[in-house]
Design an enzyme around this catalytic site. Structure first.
Site, short mmCIF file in Angstrom:
data_model
loop_
_atom_site.label_atom_id
_atom_site.label_comp_id
_atom_site.label_asym_id
_atom_site.label_seq_id
_atom_site.Cartn_x
_atom_site.Cartn_y
_atom_site.Cartn_z
N ARG A 124 13.55 -5.29 72.11
CA ARG A 124 14.77 -4.82 71.42
C ARG A 124 15.72 -4.06 72.32
O ARG A 124 16.54 -3.27 71.87
CB ARG A 124 14.43 -3.97 70.21
N LYS A 146 29.33 -8.20 77.06
CA LYS A 146 29.04 -9.47 76.36
C LYS A 146 27.97 -10.22 77.16
O LYS A 146 28.12 -10.42 78.36
CB LYS A 146 30.29 -10.33 76.29
N GLU A 188 42.17 -14.10 85.84
CA GLU A 188 41.89 -12.99 84.91
C GLU A 188 42.68 -11.74 85.31
O GLU A 188 43.11 -10.96 84.46
CB GLU A 188 40.39 -12.65 84.87
N LYS A 230 40.21 -3.17 81.83
CA LYS A 230 39.19 -3.70 80.91
C LYS A 230 38.35 -2.55 80.33
O LYS A 230 38.01 -2.55 79.15
CB LYS A 230 38.28 -4.73 81.62
N GLU A 242 38.07 -4.66 66.48
CA GLU A 242 39.48 -4.46 66.16
C GLU A 242 40.34 -5.39 66.97
O GLU A 242 39.86 -6.21 67.71
CB GLU A 242 39.85 -3.00 66.46
N ARG A 245 40.80 -5.52 71.66
CA ARG A 245 40.01 -6.30 72.61
C ARG A 245 40.40 -7.78 72.57
O ARG A 245 40.28 -8.48 73.57
CB ARG A 245 38.52 -6.12 72.32
N ASN A 249 42.14 -12.04 75.23
CA ASN A 249 42.07 -13.50 75.09
C ASN A 249 43.38 -14.20 75.39
O ASN A 249 43.52 -15.39 75.14
CB ASN A 249 41.63 -13.88 73.67
N HIS A 252 43.50 -17.75 76.53
CA HIS A 252 42.16 -18.31 76.35
C HIS A 252 42.04 -19.28 75.17
O HIS A 252 41.09 -20.05 75.11
CB HIS A 252 41.13 -17.19 76.20
N HIS A 256 40.51 -22.45 76.48
CA HIS A 256 39.16 -22.90 76.11
C HIS A 256 39.20 -24.33 75.59
O HIS A 256 38.28 -25.13 75.85
CB HIS A 256 38.56 -22.00 75.02
N HIS A 268 37.07 -22.35 84.70
CA HIS A 268 37.55 -21.54 83.57
C HIS A 268 38.94 -20.94 83.89
O HIS A 268 39.87 -21.05 83.09
CB HIS A 268 36.52 -20.44 83.30
N1 LIG Z 1 30.21 -11.96 79.53
C1 LIG Z 1 31.51 -12.01 79.75
O1 LIG Z 1 32.27 -11.12 79.37
C2 LIG Z 1 32.04 -13.16 80.52
C3 LIG Z 1 33.35 -13.14 80.98
C4 LIG Z 1 33.81 -14.21 81.75
C5 LIG Z 1 32.95 -15.27 82.03
N2 LIG Z 1 31.67 -15.27 81.55
C6 LIG Z 1 30.75 -16.38 81.83
O2 LIG Z 1 30.57 -16.44 83.25
C7 LIG Z 1 30.27 -17.77 83.62
C8 LIG Z 1 31.15 -18.15 84.78
O3 LIG Z 1 30.96 -17.23 85.81
P1 LIG Z 1 31.13 -17.60 87.35
O4 LIG Z 1 32.44 -18.26 87.55
O5 LIG Z 1 30.77 -16.40 88.11
O6 LIG Z 1 30.05 -18.79 87.52
P2 LIG Z 1 28.60 -18.89 88.19
O7 LIG Z 1 27.76 -17.72 87.88
O8 LIG Z 1 28.10 -20.23 87.80
O9 LIG Z 1 28.94 -18.91 89.75
C9 LIG Z 1 29.69 -19.96 90.30
C10 LIG Z 1 29.01 -20.52 91.56
O10 LIG Z 1 29.18 -19.61 92.63
C11 LIG Z 1 27.94 -19.39 93.31
N3 LIG Z 1 28.04 -18.07 93.91
C12 LIG Z 1 27.91 -16.87 93.30
N4 LIG Z 1 28.20 -15.87 94.16
C13 LIG Z 1 28.50 -16.46 95.33
C14 LIG Z 1 28.90 -15.96 96.60
N5 LIG Z 1 29.09 -14.66 96.81
N6 LIG Z 1 29.14 -16.86 97.60
C15 LIG Z 1 29.01 -18.20 97.38
N7 LIG Z 1 28.65 -18.72 96.21
C16 LIG Z 1 28.40 -17.85 95.19
C17 LIG Z 1 26.92 -19.56 92.24
O11 LIG Z 1 25.67 -19.88 92.79
C18 LIG Z 1 27.50 -20.72 91.43
O12 LIG Z 1 27.16 -21.93 92.03
C19 LIG Z 1 30.52 -18.63 82.40
O13 LIG Z 1 29.29 -18.98 81.84
C20 LIG Z 1 31.30 -17.72 81.45
O14 LIG Z 1 31.06 -18.02 80.10
C21 LIG Z 1 31.21 -14.24 80.81
ZN LIG Z 2 38.25 -15.61 80.86
#
Ligand SMILES: NC(=O)c1ccc[n+]([C@@H]2O[C@H](COP(=O)([O-])OP(=O)(O)OC[C@H]3O[C@@H](n4cnc5c(N)ncnc54)[C@H](O)[C@@H]3O)[C@@H](O)[C@H]2O)c1
Ligand SMILES: [Zn+2]
Length: 371
Positions: A124, A146, A188, A230, A242, A245, A249, A252, A256, A268
């Site tokens: 939990r 998130k 972003e 942020k 509310e 936040r 978006n 987005h 999306h 993205h």
């Molecule tokens: N939780 C949130 O608030 C939030 C916000 C935005 C995005 N996300 C999520 O994040 C994900 C996308 O994140 P991302 O773009 O970081 O993708 P990712 O984690 O898939 O990374 C992209 C690629 O970069 C590589 N990589 C990572 N660090 C590296 C480095 N320093 N040098 C070389 N390669 C590197 C990874 O191995 C991967 O192949 C999505 O699933 C999205 O939904 C979540």
């Molecule tokens: Zn985004």
């Protein structure tokens, strides 16, 4: 220059301590040691493990801690799954992780989303620490609480709000990230400027070239300014109950829809860039955004190498048609009934939330992206 600040989440007894600075990675162990974890499970992907795994393990050991295990999964969105989660739970069970331990997420948004969700749900809720290594994760995914995984039924369908206790961001780790991912992540940052801070828009205009060259001082400042924007929004509305936040978006909603209509072929941030262009055009029509402000927003996206038309995206492939994008819009997680909420701009730094926009305006703005 290193900088530290804290994001408080009121009423939830958590605060996230954020450290930002070039070449800070070796200090990770010291910061983690202050949390006195009884056990540590590191979660990362294969690429990041190869690039940074040893340095992180060394830093943990140098602080007198033991990393009890590392769970490493294949890179990519495909790993943000319940199958990976199962592997993490199995490992947590094997090392007998209890409430005094923590999970250390090293990598991009995929890693922090999966690791954060495992931390949110194991017994939990146990603590977790993020060390984001992509631009996307440094500006967005690594903070804000998130967490979650994808299901075959859709992206991010299972999740929880769970805030990391500590975030350590070393912009020097970005040097190995492909330029396309750097640019996509920066969408972003531009979004934060357009929605919340006109002075930050100007900052981007002035520093685009040096930011893209990964100037260490500017990157530290950029990340810090993004997280303080942020941080304020998250602190005011930690669980997205509310309106404020929802302003995050901007770009987005249509973004999306494009992302899923082209089966996640584009990044993205590239889709968000297109979504922001469409939102600016709708704002021009319905929210009084002036032509000059809209042109500035579009020019800024272009200065950062981001697409303002679908065909400008790197490797665009087959173009989705407008109807399929609108179909995906209806399925948006944040729509209530079939009515989408849009973030529009009355001016730079003056966002407004609108529900139930005329479909014709949405269609026109989307079509323009496809020309
Ligand atoms: N939780 C949130 O608030 C939030 C916000 C935005 C995005 N996300 C999520 O994040 C994900 C996308 O994140 P991302 O773009 O970081 O993708 P990712 O984690 O898939 O990374 C992209 C690629 O970069 C590589 N990589 C990572 N660090 C590296 C480095 N320093 N040098 C070389 N390669 C590197 C990874 O191995 C991967 O192949 C999505 O699933 C999205 O939904 C979540
Ligand atoms: Zn985004």
């Amino acid at each position: 220059m290193a900088s530290t600040f804290t994001i408080h989440v009121p009423g939830r007894d958590v605060s996230t301590e954020v450290h930002i600075g070039a070449n800070l990675l070796h200090t990770l162990g010291e910061h983690v040691a202050r949390l006195q974890p009884a056990r540590i499970l590191m979660v990362t992907d294969e690429i990041v493990m190869k690039l940074l795994g040893d340095r992180v393990m060394d830093s943990i050991r140098a602080a007198g801690l033991a990393c009890d295990s590392a769970l490493v999964f294949p890179p990519g969105e495909g790993s943000k799954s319940t199958a990976t989660l199962q592997r993490v739970y199995k490992e947590l069970g094997r090392i007998r992780m209890d409430r005094h331990g923590l999970i250390l997420a090293l990598g991009g948004g995929v890693v922090s989303d999966v690791a954060g969700f495992a931390a949110a749900t194991w017994m939990r809720g146990i603590r977790y620490v993020t060390c984001p290594t992509t631009m996307e994760a440094m500006l967005d995914a690594g903070v804000g609480g998130k967490t979650g995984v994808n299901l075959p039924e859709g992206k991010n369908l299972v999740g929880a709000f769970h805030h990391p206790g500590l975030v350590l961001i070393d912009p020097a780790t970005l040097t190995t990230l492909p330029p396309r991912d750097i640019r996509a992540g920066l969408a972003e940052s531009i979004k934060h400027g357009l929605v919340f801070d006109p002075a930050f828009v100007e900052w981007h205009e002035r520093h685009a070239a040096r930011v893209l060259d990964l100037d260490a001082g500017l990157l530290t400042e950029l990340i810090q300014r993004n997280l303080s924007i942020k941080g304020k929004v998250v602190t005011a509305d930690p669980c997205e109950r509310e309106g404020r936040r929802a302003l995050l978006n901007f770009g987005h909603t249509i973004g999306h829809a494009i992302e899923s209509a082209c089966a996640y072929r584009l990044r993205h941030g590239e889709c968000v860039s297109l979504g922001m262009v469409a939102a600016c055009r709708i704002s021009r029509e319905l929210a009084g955004l002036e032509e000059r402000a809209m042109s500035r927003a579009l020019a800024l996206l272009q200065a950062f190498g981001l697409p303002t038309r679908f065909l400008d995206a790197p490797e665009p492939g087959d173009m989705p048609d407008v109807d399929s994008i609108l179909e995906h819009l209806k399925l948006d997680k944040k729509s209530r009934g079939a009515v989408n909420t849009f973030v529009l701009l009355a001016d730079l730094g003056e966002p407004i939330l609108r529900r139930g926009l005329p479909l014709e305006s949405i269609r026109r703005a989307t079509l323009e992206l496809l020309q």
